[in-house]
Scaffold this active site. Sequence first.
Site, PDB file in Angstrom:
ATOM      1  N   SER A 145       0.090  -9.765 -55.487  1.00 46.53           N
ATOM      2  CA  SER A 145       0.053  -8.318 -55.298  1.00 46.53           C
ATOM      3  C   SER A 145      -1.372  -7.906 -54.964  1.00 46.53           C
ATOM      4  CB  SER A 145       0.481  -7.600 -56.581  1.00 46.53           C
ATOM      5  OG  SER A 145       0.223  -6.211 -56.476  1.00 46.53           O
ATOM      6  N   TYR A 159      -0.356  -6.078 -65.363  1.00 53.94           N
ATOM      7  CA  TYR A 159       0.351  -6.553 -64.161  1.00 53.94           C
ATOM      8  C   TYR A 159      -0.658  -7.156 -63.175  1.00 53.94           C
ATOM      9  CZ  TYR A 159       2.850  -6.187 -59.677  1.00 53.94           C
ATOM     10  OH  TYR A 159       3.401  -6.449 -58.441  1.00 53.94           O
TER      11      TYR A 159
HETATM   12  P1  NAP Z   1      12.187  -5.029 -57.292  1.00 55.88           P
HETATM   13  O1  NAP Z   1      12.706  -4.159 -56.190  1.00 55.88           O
HETATM   14  O2  NAP Z   1      12.041  -4.445 -58.652  1.00 55.88           O
HETATM   15  O3  NAP Z   1      13.130  -6.303 -57.386  1.00 55.88           O
HETATM   16  C1  NAP Z   1      12.854  -7.280 -58.358  1.00 55.88           C
HETATM   17  C2  NAP Z   1      13.865  -8.406 -58.250  1.00 55.88           C
HETATM   18  O4  NAP Z   1      13.542  -9.346 -59.269  1.00 55.88           O
HETATM   19  C3  NAP Z   1      15.280  -7.949 -58.500  1.00 55.88           C
HETATM   20  O5  NAP Z   1      16.130  -8.708 -57.678  1.00 55.88           O
HETATM   21  C4  NAP Z   1      15.500  -8.292 -59.963  1.00 55.88           C
HETATM   22  O6  NAP Z   1      16.857  -8.576 -60.176  1.00 55.88           O
HETATM   23  C5  NAP Z   1      14.670  -9.553 -60.104  1.00 55.88           C
HETATM   24  N1  NAP Z   1      14.182  -9.845 -61.443  1.00 55.88           N
HETATM   25  C6  NAP Z   1      13.495  -9.035 -62.277  1.00 55.88           C
HETATM   26  N2  NAP Z   1      13.190  -9.686 -63.408  1.00 55.88           N
HETATM   27  C7  NAP Z   1      13.698 -10.932 -63.275  1.00 55.88           C
HETATM   28  C8  NAP Z   1      13.717 -12.086 -64.101  1.00 55.88           C
HETATM   29  N3  NAP Z   1      13.151 -12.069 -65.308  1.00 55.88           N
HETATM   30  N4  NAP Z   1      14.335 -13.188 -63.656  1.00 55.88           N
HETATM   31  C9  NAP Z   1      14.920 -13.222 -62.437  1.00 55.88           C
HETATM   32  N5  NAP Z   1      14.941 -12.167 -61.621  1.00 55.88           N
HETATM   33  C10 NAP Z   1      14.335 -11.038 -62.038  1.00 55.88           C
HETATM   34  O7  NAP Z   1      10.772  -5.652 -56.909  1.00 55.88           O
HETATM   35  P2  NAP Z   1      10.050  -5.850 -55.480  1.00 55.88           P
HETATM   36  O8  NAP Z   1       9.277  -4.640 -55.194  1.00 55.88           O
HETATM   37  O9  NAP Z   1      11.005  -6.374 -54.482  1.00 55.88           O
HETATM   38  O10 NAP Z   1       8.980  -6.979 -55.867  1.00 55.88           O
HETATM   39  C11 NAP Z   1       9.178  -8.347 -55.607  1.00 55.88           C
HETATM   40  C12 NAP Z   1       7.892  -9.094 -55.896  1.00 55.88           C
HETATM   41  O11 NAP Z   1       6.845  -8.552 -55.108  1.00 55.88           O
HETATM   42  C13 NAP Z   1       7.430  -8.991 -57.348  1.00 55.88           C
HETATM   43  O12 NAP Z   1       6.856 -10.208 -57.763  1.00 55.88           O
HETATM   44  C14 NAP Z   1       6.387  -7.889 -57.297  1.00 55.88           C
HETATM   45  O13 NAP Z   1       5.447  -7.994 -58.332  1.00 55.88           O
HETATM   46  C15 NAP Z   1       5.778  -8.153 -55.930  1.00 55.88           C
HETATM   47  N6  NAP Z   1       5.099  -6.982 -55.363  1.00 55.88           N
HETATM   48  C16 NAP Z   1       5.780  -5.855 -55.049  1.00 55.88           C
HETATM   49  C17 NAP Z   1       5.082  -4.758 -54.535  1.00 55.88           C
HETATM   50  C18 NAP Z   1       5.742  -3.458 -54.171  1.00 55.88           C
HETATM   51  O14 NAP Z   1       5.035  -2.484 -53.879  1.00 55.88           O
HETATM   52  N7  NAP Z   1       7.062  -3.373 -54.143  1.00 55.88           N
HETATM   53  C19 NAP Z   1       3.700  -4.851 -54.343  1.00 55.88           C
HETATM   54  C20 NAP Z   1       3.045  -6.017 -54.673  1.00 55.88           C
HETATM   55  C21 NAP Z   1       3.754  -7.084 -55.185  1.00 55.88           C
HETATM   56  P3  NAP Z   1      17.769  -8.040 -61.387  1.00 55.88           P
HETATM   57  O15 NAP Z   1      17.555  -6.571 -61.523  1.00 55.88           O
HETATM   58  O16 NAP Z   1      19.141  -8.415 -61.010  1.00 55.88           O
HETATM   59  O17 NAP Z   1      17.299  -8.770 -62.551  1.00 55.88           O
END
Ligand code: NAP
Length: 250
Positions: A145, A159
């Site tokens: 991130s 985080y």
């Molecule tokens: P998101 O929309 O909240 O989706 C998270 C996904 O992870 C969901 O499919 C959720 O599924 C799953 N998940 C959560 N906890 C879990 C666990 N303990 N075991 C297995 N699956 C789990 O998040 P996102 O924005 O797509 O982010 C994806 C990645 O990118 C993360 O690592 C996040 O830190 C990183 N990231 C995101 C952003 C951003 O702005 N969106 C920025 C920087 C980095 P369920 O609900 O079914 O459990």
Amino acid sequence: MDFRRTVLVTGASRGIGAACATKLAAQGWDVAVNFARDEASATRVAEAVRAQGRRALVLRADVGDEAATLAMFARIDAEWGPLGGLVNNAGIVDMQSRLEDMETARWRRMLDVNVVGTLLCAREAVRRMSTRRGGRGGAIVNLSSAAAVLGGPGLYVDYAASKGAIDSFTTGLGREVAADGIRVNAVRPGIIDTEIHAASGDPNRAASAAGVVPMKRPGTAMECANAVAWLLSDEASYVTGTVVTVSGGR
Ligand code: NAP
């Protein structure tokens, strides 16, 4: 079966993970779709993979739970054989807060999922991919991130610290297994329009924070998935131990 074209995407039921699953299917990968809670959404993602002519597995496992995660890898072994790719995407954030107001239970859960879960899945993948152990190589992409660099002050320094660990891990593991047929890289997203921001108490963050992004807009999940898919592909055959930032210049 082409072993190199099977990939596990953790946290693939929505957001960046779901985009990775559909993008990788379009590039010819069979996709194991991991989720922790939302089976209906994970099933829809699997249907999108199958609609592109690829195979899909829907696998419930909290990556912070070692037994459940080992069972997930065992199921992939049984159904598909060794993996060629891993996308360590599952990650969580928590309510925006200053450090002095945070509980330790929050840190433990965040580090369990974001760091231990990533190391655990990578360990299981390396055990299967490493030419040193009789495997046939592969590629791993971790989700970092921009917070790893910016620090998340006043929002979620915990985080940010967890994602800083992902950067160090990517550098170290990439070098550790470089001679064993495995490439390890990370994608470092900036502000991406997904549902993760609701968990930080600011569901509109992607839109409201757009002004701090040099490109003046949030990124999309698919813009991250495009970088992940490239790093997993043979097009990135001389790329390892590095981080690709996808942040609109932030
Ligand atoms: P998101 O929309 O909240 O989706 C998270 C996904 O992870 C969901 O499919 C959720 O599924 C799953 N998940 C959560 N906890 C879990 C666990 N303990 N075991 C297995 N699956 C789990 O998040 P996102 O924005 O797509 O982010 C994806 C990645 O990118 C993360 O690592 C996040 O830190 C990183 N990231 C995101 C952003 C951003 O702005 N969106 C920025 C920087 C980095 P369920 O609900 O079914 O459990």
